[in-house]
Each structure stands twice: as C-alpha cells, then as structure tokens.
Motif scaffolding. Structure first.
Motif, PDB file in Angstrom:
ATOM      1  N   MET A 187     -54.352  29.657  -4.827  1.00  7.66           N
ATOM      2  CA  MET A 187     -53.547  28.484  -5.207  1.00  7.66           C
ATOM      3  C   MET A 187     -54.090  27.878  -6.494  1.00  7.66           C
ATOM      4  O   MET A 187     -55.297  27.835  -6.713  1.00  7.66           O
ATOM      5  CB  MET A 187     -53.620  27.425  -4.107  1.00  7.66           C
ATOM      6  CG  MET A 187     -52.511  27.533  -3.096  1.00  7.66           C
ATOM      7  SD  MET A 187     -52.378  26.038  -2.117  1.00  7.66           S
ATOM      8  CE  MET A 187     -53.913  26.026  -1.238  1.00  7.66           C
ATOM      9  N   LEU A 188     -53.144  27.377  -7.311  1.00  4.02           N
ATOM     10  CA  LEU A 188     -53.537  26.703  -8.550  1.00  4.02           C
ATOM     11  C   LEU A 188     -54.344  25.444  -8.195  1.00  4.02           C
ATOM     12  O   LEU A 188     -53.938  24.662  -7.331  1.00  4.02           O
ATOM     13  CB  LEU A 188     -52.267  26.315  -9.322  1.00  4.02           C
ATOM     14  CG  LEU A 188     -52.436  25.722 -10.715  1.00  4.02           C
ATOM     15  CD1 LEU A 188     -53.138  26.698 -11.668  1.00  4.02           C
ATOM     16  CD2 LEU A 188     -51.083  25.325 -11.281  1.00  4.02           C
ATOM     17  N   GLY A 189     -55.476  25.265  -8.863  1.00  8.96           N
ATOM     18  CA  GLY A 189     -56.323  24.103  -8.590  1.00  8.96           C
ATOM     19  C   GLY A 189     -56.121  23.012  -9.630  1.00  8.96           C
ATOM     20  O   GLY A 189     -55.654  23.267 -10.745  1.00  8.96           O
ATOM     21  N   SER A 190     -56.483  21.783  -9.251  1.00 13.11           N
ATOM     22  CA  SER A 190     -56.318  20.648 -10.157  1.00 13.11           C
ATOM     23  C   SER A 190     -57.495  20.597 -11.119  1.00 13.11           C
ATOM     24  O   SER A 190     -58.493  19.927 -10.872  1.00 13.11           O
ATOM     25  CB  SER A 190     -56.222  19.363  -9.333  1.00 13.11           C
ATOM     26  OG  SER A 190     -55.905  18.284 -10.170  1.00 13.11           O
ATOM     27  N   PHE A 191     -57.394  21.318 -12.240  1.00 15.05           N
ATOM     28  CA  PHE A 191     -58.500  21.408 -13.194  1.00 15.05           C
ATOM     29  C   PHE A 191     -57.943  21.626 -14.597  1.00 15.05           C
ATOM     30  O   PHE A 191     -56.993  22.376 -14.782  1.00 15.05           O
ATOM     31  CB  PHE A 191     -59.402  22.603 -12.828  1.00 15.05           C
ATOM     32  CG  PHE A 191     -60.590  22.755 -13.741  1.00 15.05           C
ATOM     33  CD1 PHE A 191     -61.793  22.127 -13.458  1.00 15.05           C
ATOM     34  CD2 PHE A 191     -60.487  23.523 -14.896  1.00 15.05           C
ATOM     35  CE1 PHE A 191     -62.874  22.267 -14.312  1.00 15.05           C
ATOM     36  CE2 PHE A 191     -61.570  23.658 -15.757  1.00 15.05           C
ATOM     37  CZ  PHE A 191     -62.773  23.025 -15.464  1.00 15.05           C
ATOM     38  N   GLY A 192     -58.534  20.949 -15.572  1.00 18.45           N
ATOM     39  CA  GLY A 192     -58.195  21.222 -16.965  1.00 18.45           C
ATOM     40  C   GLY A 192     -57.157  20.289 -17.527  1.00 18.45           C
ATOM     41  O   GLY A 192     -57.248  19.066 -17.357  1.00 18.45           O
ATOM     42  N   GLU A 193     -56.153  20.850 -18.164  1.00 19.57           N
ATOM     43  CA  GLU A 193     -55.164  20.050 -18.887  1.00 19.57           C
ATOM     44  C   GLU A 193     -54.343  19.161 -17.946  1.00 19.57           C
ATOM     45  O   GLU A 193     -54.087  19.539 -16.796  1.00 19.57           O
ATOM     46  CB  GLU A 193     -54.184  20.953 -19.656  1.00 19.57           C
ATOM     47  CG  GLU A 193     -54.811  21.873 -20.647  1.00 19.57           C
ATOM     48  CD  GLU A 193     -55.075  23.226 -20.028  1.00 19.57           C
ATOM     49  OE1 GLU A 193     -55.565  23.279 -18.866  1.00 19.57           O
ATOM     50  OE2 GLU A 193     -54.793  24.231 -20.699  1.00 19.57           O
ATOM     51  N   PRO A 194     -53.888  18.023 -18.473  1.00 19.84           N
ATOM     52  CA  PRO A 194     -53.041  17.137 -17.667  1.00 19.84           C
ATOM     53  C   PRO A 194     -51.792  17.842 -17.132  1.00 19.84           C
ATOM     54  O   PRO A 194     -51.341  17.543 -16.026  1.00 19.84           O
ATOM     55  CB  PRO A 194     -52.656  16.018 -18.646  1.00 19.84           C
ATOM     56  CG  PRO A 194     -53.750  16.008 -19.667  1.00 19.84           C
ATOM     57  CD  PRO A 194     -54.206  17.428 -19.798  1.00 19.84           C
ATOM     58  N   ALA A 195     -51.242  18.804 -17.893  1.00 26.79           N
ATOM     59  CA  ALA A 195     -50.025  19.497 -17.450  1.00 26.79           C
ATOM     60  C   ALA A 195     -50.286  20.306 -16.177  1.00 26.79           C
ATOM     61  O   ALA A 195     -49.448  20.356 -15.270  1.00 26.79           O
ATOM     62  CB  ALA A 195     -49.483  20.399 -18.558  1.00 26.79           C
TER      63      ALA A 195
END
Ligand code: FE2
Ligand code: FE2
Length: 243
Positions: A127-135
């Motif tokens: 799963m995509l994690g909440s990390f990096g760019e705001p987008a």
C-alpha cells in the motif's frame, strides 16, 4: 425445546457495477432493470453509473430506472466525478429514487447496506504510504478518509445482516485479471481492514472490469466483483446474492 435462530426471509439482491451510461443513449438498460425486478428484491449499483459524469447521462439512467420496480441502492464511481458535475448527477439519481450511499447505511428487508465509493492506494504491504510530497500524502489521506466513511456507515447498521457496497476493490483477489501494474489504482486494503472489524455478510464492488468474480477478505467476508463485464454464475451482467 431446542433453541432455533429466528427465521428470516432471505433478501434476493441483484448487484451490478460499471454500467457507464453514455450521453448518446447507445445502450438502454430498461429491459435489464425490468428483468432484475422480476428476480430480486433489491438492486445494488456499485459505481461508474455514468461514463463521464455528465448530467445528461444521469438523466438517461434515471429514465431507464423507471422500469425498475424494486428499491435501488448505489454508490458513485470515479467516472461519475469526471466532468465536475457530481452534485447535479447526485441530485438526478436521488430524485430517481436511488439510495445513494456516501458513508451512510440504509436498511431494506432486514439487510443493512453500508456504502462508499472507496479509493485507490494498493494492497497489503505494498500500500502507498503517507511519505514525501504533499500530493502523495493527499492521496493516502483520501484513501484513509474513505475507509473512515465506511466505518461510520457500518456503525449505523443495526441489522444482523450487512452488505458493504463499494466501487473500488478491498482485496487484490477480485482485481486479478487486470494488469498487475495497475492494481494500486483499483482499490485499497484499508477498506478490507475496516470491513473485517464488523460482521459483514457480503461485499460487492466494481471498477476492475477485467477482474475476478469472487474472493474473500483476510477476515473471511465474501467479496464479489460485480462489474457488468465480468462473467457471473447468473450468465447475466448482474450477480444474484441471497442474504
Ligand atoms: Fe468502470
Ligand atoms: Fe471505475
């Protein structure tokens, strides 16, 4: 005397997704809806009701739904958002009598229907994690938000029988058949994590037109991909489920 479960009359549910009604009226669903009305007690439509989210398309669907004589439960799909007229599309469908669920539940014939569109984000440990760019963070936040909406909907269910209605897939098994590279865009395990915290009798979704009909959440809830394009035991575009 032996104790027996209170008898309930099973509810016959017809479920279909991804009708993608087009503005040119190339396909009418009038006959399909009247056939469904003779075979089921409730019709569930799991998103991508329209092809481009145009009010004209929603009006054509609403006109076809006049031949449906049973209650209709629905969720929206990504296509219903495409041209930015979502509020108008929603009004047209609600005026046509559709119980449009966006984080709510409705009880029909003793079965609680909890519905949300859901969102992308991928499955399991990929799963995509909440990390990096705001987008990227915004994308993950949307996925989490939809799971929380589903949780709120499931909390509203009072019945012992519950069906979850989604557009995006909660498990990878029912998207199998699509290119593996696009799995992350077809659904999110966050939905299954929420489902497995409640006693859910069945889950329906669409979106993965070339997916697989049947699967189960890790907690054992049966999941059905009811996209119109998928082969089903009925031999028809819709599935028939009894709860
Ligand atoms: Fe679709
Ligand atoms: Fe879709």
């Amino acid at each position: 005397m032996p104790q027996t479960e209170p008898a309930h009359k099973p509810l016959r549910i017809a479920a279909v997704a991804d009708l993608h009604v087009k503005e040119n009226g190339s396909q009418s669903y009038r006959e399909l809806f009247s056939e469904i009305s003779s075979k089921a007690d409730v019709l569930v439509m799991a998103g991508d009701l329209t092809d481009l989210g145009k009010p004209k398309e929603a009006e054509l669907l609403a006109a076809d739904l006049r031949s449906c004589t049973i209650p209709v439960v629905g969720v929206l799909g990504n296509h219903d958002y495409e041209c930015g007229s979502i509020e108008e599309v929603k009004t047209i469908l609600k005026d046509a009598g559709v119980h449009l669920l966006e984080g709510q539940a409705v009880e029909i014939g003793g079965v609680g229907f909890a519905g949300v569109k859901g969102f992308a984000g991928g499955f399991g440990r990929h799963m995509l994690g909440s990390f990096g760019e705001p987008a990227i963070k915004a994308m993950v936040a949307e996925s989490v938000e939809e799971s929380m909406r589903l949780e709120n909907a499931l909390r509203q269910v009072r019945s012992h029988r519950a069906m979850v209605v989604l557009h995006y897939a909660p498990i990878p098994e029912t998207v199998a058949g699509e290119p593996e590279a696009i799995y992350p865009f077809l659904g999110s395990s966050r939905l299954a994590e929420t489902i497995d915290r409640f006693p859910v009798s069945a889950v329906v979704h669409g979106h993965a037109h070339r997916g697989t009909y049947e699967g189960r959440t890790p907690g054992g809830a049966p999941v059905y991909n009811v996209a119109a394009h998928i082969e089903k035991p009925t031999g028809r575009p819709y599935a028939l489920l009894e709860l």
